[in-house]
Design an enzyme around this catalytic site. Structure first.
Site, mmCIF file in Angstrom:
data_model
loop_
_atom_site.group_PDB
_atom_site.id
_atom_site.type_symbol
_atom_site.label_atom_id
_atom_site.label_comp_id
_atom_site.label_asym_id
_atom_site.label_seq_id
_atom_site.Cartn_x
_atom_site.Cartn_y
_atom_site.Cartn_z
ATOM 1 N N GLY A 104 38.227 66.633 26.166
ATOM 2 C CA GLY A 104 37.497 66.314 27.407
ATOM 3 C C GLY A 104 38.074 65.042 28.192
ATOM 4 N N ASP A 116 45.554 69.146 37.954
ATOM 5 C CA ASP A 116 45.406 68.986 39.469
ATOM 6 C C ASP A 116 43.929 69.754 39.813
ATOM 7 O OD1 ASP A 116 48.020 68.278 39.486
ATOM 8 O OD2 ASP A 116 48.800 70.284 39.863
ATOM 9 N N GLY A 124 49.405 80.685 37.284
ATOM 10 C CA GLY A 124 49.793 80.393 38.653
ATOM 11 C C GLY A 124 49.242 78.705 38.683
ATOM 12 N N GLU A 126 55.405 62.747 42.790
ATOM 13 C CA GLU A 126 56.363 63.602 42.960
ATOM 14 C C GLU A 126 57.414 63.521 44.322
ATOM 15 O OE1 GLU A 126 54.809 67.592 42.118
ATOM 16 O OE2 GLU A 126 55.325 67.057 39.897
ATOM 17 N N GLY A 159 42.764 66.623 27.454
ATOM 18 C CA GLY A 159 42.889 67.805 27.214
ATOM 19 C C GLY A 159 41.687 68.546 26.644
HETATM 20 O O1 RIB Z 1 50.575 70.243 38.117
HETATM 21 C C1 RIB Z 1 51.360 71.455 38.145
HETATM 22 C C2 RIB Z 1 52.681 71.395 39.028
HETATM 23 O O2 RIB Z 1 53.548 70.445 38.421
HETATM 24 C C3 RIB Z 1 53.309 72.764 39.328
HETATM 25 O O3 RIB Z 1 52.624 73.368 40.440
HETATM 26 C C4 RIB Z 1 54.857 72.232 39.608
HETATM 27 O O4 RIB Z 1 55.224 72.526 40.688
HETATM 28 C C5 RIB Z 1 54.642 70.753 39.452
HETATM 29 O O5 RIB Z 1 54.913 69.929 40.210
#
Ligand code: RIB
Length: 297
Positions: A218, A245, A280, A137, A215
């Site tokens: 697993g 993440d 969130g 990103e 997913g």
């Molecule tokens: O992986 C989730 C994230 O993807 C979000 O927090 C959003 O900002 C995107 O980058």
């Protein structure tokens, strides 16, 4: 041993919807929440909560100062998080549907303002034995990878979101790939899934350790410790944002502290099962004691 995460920081605009908006449709959402996120920030928080010493490098605008506070509250060092004037912080528009799934529009903003000078200033503070964690990103990733490789750092790539820029990176320098099936298919250049896909990835990147997340099915690892499968834990899903993440941060923190692949996959699966039960991005990432105390349903 230090961990440098050179990654995105986003303001997440999180809309609750019945279903994802269709072509030509206008749909009202009666809930908007604004959260801290970005795959980079989320992974730094997860790594730190899992016990790693994390330095987050990245770029925000003045409107994103609260993102730095989120990192600091999570114990992440923000010395290398740069704040620029006259540029908007990156943001994401996230639809969260009634099943808890999401779809995301990303605006890069300050995340695309990384300069080679910033990279040089940051990387000179790290060396052999340190780790670099990357997602897809921010800009200048090929340069960051080359510089980190020169310094002898170990490099982890979560190629998310996947696009053609990934192929500008010297992928032979990557020590760990952590990726989902769509990302795996793009990197391997095949339409396979599950065990076929991990085998193809293993053939393409024979020196790397690879974790493919599947997913609800697993995850599977292929690398120095052979092939290791891990089931997903069942959870009452509220919001899947940042589950991947969370998995990446917990898995890598486990490996960095010397855990076996089996144990690190198990811990990461528990952590992401907890994350999906909460709304969130960064705020959904569990603390380590919650993960240790997790009871399977
Ligand atoms: O992986 C989730 C994230 O993807 C979000 O927090 C959003 O900002 C995107 O980058």
């Amino acid at each position: 041993m230090k961990v440098l995460n050179f990654g995105s920081l986003n303001i997440d605009y999180f809309y609750k919807v019945g279903h994802f908006v269709q072509k030509g449709e206008t749909q009202a959402s009666d809930m908007l929440n604004i959260y801290g996120g970005g795959k980079g920030l989320n992974q730094s928080v997860a790594l730190s909560r899992a016990g790693a010493e994390v330095y987050h490098a990245g770029v925000i605008g003045t409107d994103g100062a609260f993102l730095k506070e989120i990192l600091e509250e999570a114990g992440v060092n923000t010395t290398f998080t740069q704040e620029l004037q006259n540029v908007r912080t990156g943001h994401a528009i996230i639809q969260n549907d009634s099943a808890g799934d999401n779809c995301i529009i990303l605006y890069g903003g300050a995340n695309q303002e990384v300069t080679k000078e910033l990279v040089d200033d940051v990387i000179k503070e790290f060396g052999s034995g340190d780790w670099l964690v990357l997602q897809n990103e921010i800009n200048e990733i090929p340069y960051i990878v080359d510089k980190a490789h020169e310094k002898g750092m170990k490099i982890v790539l979560n190629p998310s979101p996947v696009n053609n820029k990934i192929f500008e990176i010297n992928l032979s320098y990557i020590d760990y790939f952590i990726l989902n099936e769509g990302e795996g298919q793009a990197l391997a250049g095949v339409q396979a899934d599950g065990s076929t896909l991990i085998n193809k990835l293993g053939e393409k990147f024979p020196d790397a350790e690879i974790v493919l997340t599947l997913g609800e099915r697993g995850s599977v690892y292929s690398g120095k410790e052979g092939v290791v499968w891990q089931d997903a834990y069942k959870a009452d899903v509220i919001d899947t944002t940042a589950a991947g993440d969370t998995f990446t941060g917990y898995f890598m923190a486990g490996r960095m502290e010397g855990m076996s692949v089996k144990d690190a996959l198990n811990m990461a699966s528990k952590a992401s099962a907890l994350a999906v039960t909460r709304k969130g991005a960064a705020m959904s990432i569990p603390m380590k004691d919650e993960v240790i105390g997790f009871k399977a349903k």
